[in-house]
Design a protein around this motif. Structure first.
Motif, PDB file in Angstrom:
ATOM      1  N   ILE A   1       0.854  -1.183   0.000  1.00  0.00           N
ATOM      2  CA  ILE A   1       0.000   0.000   0.000  1.00  0.00           C
ATOM      3  C   ILE A   1       0.890   1.232   0.000  1.00  0.00           C
ATOM      4  O   ILE A   1       2.036   1.192   0.440  1.00  0.00           O
ATOM      5  CB  ILE A   1      -0.987   0.016   1.191  1.00  0.00           C
TER       6      ILE A   1
ATOM      7  N   GLU B   1      -3.895   4.356   0.956  1.00  0.00           N
ATOM      8  CA  GLU B   1      -4.688   3.148   0.735  1.00  0.00           C
ATOM      9  C   GLU B   1      -4.874   2.506   2.102  1.00  0.00           C
ATOM     10  O   GLU B   1      -3.958   1.894   2.631  1.00  0.00           O
ATOM     11  CB  GLU B   1      -3.962   2.213  -0.223  1.00  0.00           C
TER      12      GLU B   1
ATOM     13  N   PHE C   1      -9.491  -2.172   3.290  1.00  0.00           N
ATOM     14  CA  PHE C   1      -9.294  -3.471   2.642  1.00  0.00           C
ATOM     15  C   PHE C   1     -10.605  -4.239   2.561  1.00  0.00           C
ATOM     16  O   PHE C   1     -11.352  -4.296   3.530  1.00  0.00           O
ATOM     17  CB  PHE C   1      -8.290  -4.312   3.432  1.00  0.00           C
TER      18      PHE C   1
ATOM     19  N   GLU D   1      -7.523  -3.025  -2.143  1.00  0.00           N
ATOM     20  CA  GLU D   1      -7.244  -1.845  -1.321  1.00  0.00           C
ATOM     21  C   GLU D   1      -7.946  -0.640  -1.919  1.00  0.00           C
ATOM     22  O   GLU D   1      -7.968  -0.476  -3.135  1.00  0.00           O
ATOM     23  CB  GLU D   1      -5.740  -1.550  -1.245  1.00  0.00           C
TER      24      GLU D   1
END
Length: 144
Positions: free
Chosen positions: A35, A72, A75, A88
């Motif tokens: 991420i 990000e 999830f 994400e």
């Protein structure tokens, strides 16, 4: 002007709960994920501007600020391979504010407004949130 960039590589623990109804259960063998996140911030002090000599003493301690963050940070279990992968989604925050320096950086009042924008998956059952997360922050800060 100030900013940072970060990349995180991690793996969720085995048996993590899936996050949407069709795949409810556990993620048996989660794959690693990457991420990213970054921000930049800027400010403009009136006391250091070209107009500083013409301003009253009450306006000189004023500073205008702006910040943009993106990360990000949400999830969901992947639609294709929910027992292994996660999708994400990012959150973006735009912040505009004012700082009023009472004693330099040792004491100040801050007022910031955050406009929060989040990714929206297409499927209605994967909706992230139903509320607006915009907020107003007022802060009094003392440093000693």
């Amino acid at each position: 002007l100030k900013g940072e960039f970060g990349q995180y590589r991690d793996r969720l623990p085995a048996k993590a709960l899936a996050s949407f109804p069709p795949a409810l259960g556990v993620v048996v063998n989660p794959a690693p994920f990457n991420i990213y996140g970054w921000y930049f911030a800027t400010g403009y002090k009136l006391s250091e501007s070209i107009w500083a000599g013409k301003l009253s003493k009450y306006l000189k301690p004023l500073e205008f600020t702006f910040r943009y963050d993106v990360m990000e940070n949400v999830f969901f279990a992947d639609l294709v391979y929910p027992s292994r992968r996660f999708d994400e989604f990012k959150t973006q925050v735009y912040t505009a504010g004012l700082n009023y320096h009472i004693r330099g950086h040792n004491a100040k009042i801050q007022v910031n407004y955050n406009w929060v924008s989040e990714d929206h998956p297409d499927e209605s059952w994967r909706q992230l949130r139903e509320v607006r997360n915009d907020n107003l922050m007022v802060n009094f800060q003392i440093m000693y």
